[in-house]
Write an enzyme that holds these catalytic residues in place. Structure first.
Site, PDB file in Angstrom:
ATOM      1  N   GLY A 238      55.217  58.447  37.501  1.00  0.00           N
ATOM      2  CA  GLY A 238      54.911  58.773  38.894  1.00  0.00           C
ATOM      3  C   GLY A 238      54.007  59.988  38.955  1.00  0.00           C
ATOM      4  O   GLY A 238      53.288  60.294  37.999  1.00  0.00           O
ATOM      5  N   SER A 239      54.081  60.694  40.065  1.00  0.00           N
ATOM      6  CA  SER A 239      53.176  61.822  40.288  1.00  0.00           C
ATOM      7  C   SER A 239      53.554  63.018  39.404  1.00  0.00           C
ATOM      8  O   SER A 239      54.703  63.139  38.945  1.00  0.00           O
ATOM      9  CB  SER A 239      53.264  62.237  41.756  1.00  0.00           C
ATOM     10  OG  SER A 239      54.603  62.589  42.060  1.00  0.00           O
ATOM     11  N   GLY A 243      57.112  64.590  38.084  1.00  0.00           N
ATOM     12  CA  GLY A 243      57.326  64.842  36.651  1.00  0.00           C
ATOM     13  C   GLY A 243      57.752  66.272  36.378  1.00  0.00           C
ATOM     14  O   GLY A 243      58.583  66.520  35.503  1.00  0.00           O
ATOM     15  N   GLU A 260      55.190  59.948  32.267  1.00  0.00           N
ATOM     16  CA  GLU A 260      53.906  59.243  32.442  1.00  0.00           C
ATOM     17  C   GLU A 260      53.430  59.551  33.853  1.00  0.00           C
ATOM     18  O   GLU A 260      53.841  58.902  34.818  1.00  0.00           O
ATOM     19  CB  GLU A 260      54.113  57.727  32.283  1.00  0.00           C
ATOM     20  CG  GLU A 260      54.618  57.310  30.917  1.00  0.00           C
ATOM     21  CD  GLU A 260      53.520  57.240  29.855  1.00  0.00           C
ATOM     22  OE1 GLU A 260      52.332  57.366  30.218  1.00  0.00           O
ATOM     23  OE2 GLU A 260      53.863  57.073  28.681  1.00  0.00           O
ATOM     24  N   CYS A 294      46.951  54.639  37.744  1.00  0.00           N
ATOM     25  CA  CYS A 294      46.949  55.967  37.116  1.00  0.00           C
ATOM     26  C   CYS A 294      45.670  56.141  36.312  1.00  0.00           C
ATOM     27  O   CYS A 294      45.201  57.253  36.115  1.00  0.00           O
ATOM     28  CB  CYS A 294      48.175  56.146  36.246  1.00  0.00           C
ATOM     29  SG  CYS A 294      48.451  54.778  35.138  1.00  0.00           S
TER      30      CYS A 294
END
Ligand code: NAD
Length: 507
Positions: A238-239, A243, A260, A294
């Site tokens: 995610g963002s 994270g 990630e 992404c």
């Protein structure tokens, strides 16, 4: 919506399951609206804390049995999951496209990626190799082996609503772990559908119930997983904002996090580029999935001698783009995920203009026939300076920034001069600059390509990025090692007890 029945999606669905059994759920009711047309697809009842506890307890007991299954036997279950996904590719691909808003081809492509990772994991289930070493002591044997960790938590993002889960879970399972999945609250039906598909396979193979937990819900459910010491590994996609929060919580309990996160990917277009390949790679990378990958191309760093010609070609290519319902294969660009994402896009356009950005293809929100959901926006292009604040950020929308360079050193410095480090590429036919870009003093990203764009990746390689992208690696190569613990074993078959480093100890 003919694709819902084969996936056993009802009007109301439980978002809590232990793999074989769907449990009654007691959390919030999530209404899943399609960004394609704004219609309600179905509802999902999320997990509350007690539901979450029930799934954890079941996972703990399932692990005790699952870890004793031989890895190739676990691989056989994953092989059958691959078969079940092949059988459901069409309806699942359609649901991915309709619930998330990506094109139908990309929806099918995402399911194909799941099938591919199943195949990869089946082979891997016979290759979980450890090394053997020569002992410095006589009649001793030294080797290492890999054991499963236990419960692997998986938090996933909306933009790959099924593939990211499969990258993690198929590998985690063949390694002997059990998984608990917290999907994005924006795409919960995709998760329920996957759970329905695999539950049949698990039942047939007498897999212990609890190997594949599902806990649907929002951020709070992700926070329960992050803080839970019963979850030794948490894989979160995610963002960067998410994270940083997950990394801090998991780190504070000395758990493992596989992160990630966001990217800010650039293509360097050299004066030695094949311009046709460069344009096609850039346009697909920038507008595919409406800029919501992404690995989306967000920056083009263009040599000054080809800058004007690239600019003209890009403007012409953008004029050909057809925006609309992603289930119609004639359209190139579908909607953003929701109206919040549209607001984020609008704010980025304003910020770019304020900093001095010049739009050569104007953006804007579309309305009227076919755009009733309010989620469709125009892909746009702005000329900017690399240091602009907005250029340093990932805006999850189809906004492409152009900038100029004169030397390859300068281009690499611009490419690396952002906080994120996911995907990068150079378009060049010049061997020296291609190799410089790939060298230790070249791109600082987890992915560096030559003559292909930044977006999309094959499952055979390890996927992930550096810096604020989080450092995690998933999918191919030796990414499986993240899902296991390494144990070094030394066996003495002599009649003595020699100590290492020649140490003498007499009693
Ligand atoms: P998001 O960060 O808003 O949400 C992702 C997931 O994290 C969701 O399931 C959400 O509920 C959960 N979450 C949010 N805050 C949390 C917290 N504090 N603790 C625990 N869980 C939390 O991201 P999104 O909008 O769904 O997805 C887009 C982002 O994901 C982009 O930044 C994109 O680059 C990134 N992404 C990265 C990769 C990669 O492999 N690097 C792949 C896909 C998406």
């Amino acid at each position: 919506m003919d694709f819902l029945a084969p996936l056993k999606i009802a009007e109301k669905n439980s978002g809590v399951s232990t793999g074989i059994t769907a449990l009654p759920a007691h959390g919030e009711l999530i209404q899943s609206h399609s960004p394609v047309d704004g219609k309600l697809i179905a509802t999902v009842q999320a997990a509350d804390k007690n539901d979450y506890e029930a799934v954890i307890v079941k996972a703990q007991s399932a692990f005790l049995e699952w870890r004793t299954w031989p890895a190739p036997k676990r691989g056989e279950v994953v092989r059958q999951i691959g078969e079940a996904l092949r059988a459901h590719k069409e309806p699942l691909g359609k649901l991915v496209s309709y619930e998330m808003g990506k094109s139908l081809q990309e929806g099918y492509g995402e399911v194909q990626e799941m099938i591919d990772i199943c195949d990869f994991a089946v082979g891997l289930s016979r290759q979980l190799y450890g090394l053997s070493m020569h002992s410095e002591r006589p009649a001793h044997r030294m080797y290492e082996q890999w054991h499963p960790l236990g419960i692997v938590g998986i938090i996933s993002a909306f933009n790959f609503p099924v593939a990211v889960w499969s990258w993690n879970s198929m590998l985690a399972w063949i390694c002997g772990n059990v998984c608990i999945w917290k999907p994005s609250e924006k795409t919960p039906l995709c998760a329920v559908a996957c759970q329905n598909i695999i539950s049949e396979v698990f039942k047939r193979n007498n897999v212990p119930d609890g190997v594949s937990g599902l806990v649907t819900g929002g951020r709070a459910v992700g926070e329960w997983l992050s803080a839970d010491t019963r979850v030794p590994l948490l894989s979160a996609t995610g963002s960067t904002r998410m994270g940083k929060a997950v990394g801090a919580t998991v780190g504070a309990r000395l758990g493992r996090a596989l992160l990630e996160l966001g990217g800010n990917n650039a293509i360097i277009i050299s004066e030695h580029a094949d311009l046709d390949i460069a344009i096609r790679g850039s346009v697909f990378g920038a507008v595919g999935t409406a800029g919501q990958r992404c690995t989306t191309t967000r920056r083009l760093i263009i040599h000054s001698t080809v800058y004007d010609s690239i600019k003209t070609k890009l403007v012409a290519a953008y004029q050909q783009l057809s925006i609309g319902n992603p289930l119609d294969e004639n359209n190139h660009v579908g909607p953003l995920i929701d109206k919040d994402a549209v607001v984020g896009y609008q704010k980025a356009l304003e910020a770019c203009k304020k900093e001095g950005g010049r739009f050569i293809v104007e953006g804007g929100v579309l309305d009227g026939d076919g755009f009733e959901s309010g989620c469709y926006v125009k892909p746009c292009i702005a000329e900017v300076e690399p240091h602009f604040n907005i250029v340093q950020q990932e805006t999850f929308a189809p906004i492409l920034y152009l900038m100029k360079y004169n030397t390859i050193d300068e281009a690499i410095a611009i490419q690396n001069g952002v906080p994120q480090g996911l995907s990068s590429s150079i378009m060049t036919l010049n061997l020296r600059e291609a190799e410089q870009f790939l060298s230790a003093s070249g791109s600082d990203c987890g992915i560096a390509n030559v003559n292909i764009g930044t977006s999309g990746a094959e499952i055979g390689g390890a996927f992930g990025g550096e810096k604020e992208t989080g450092g995690g690696r998933e999918s191919g190569s030796d990414a499986w090692k993240a899902y296991m613990r390494r144990q070094t074993n030394t066996i003495n078959y002599s009649t003595q007890l020699p100590l290492a480093q020649g140490i003498k100890f007499h009693v």
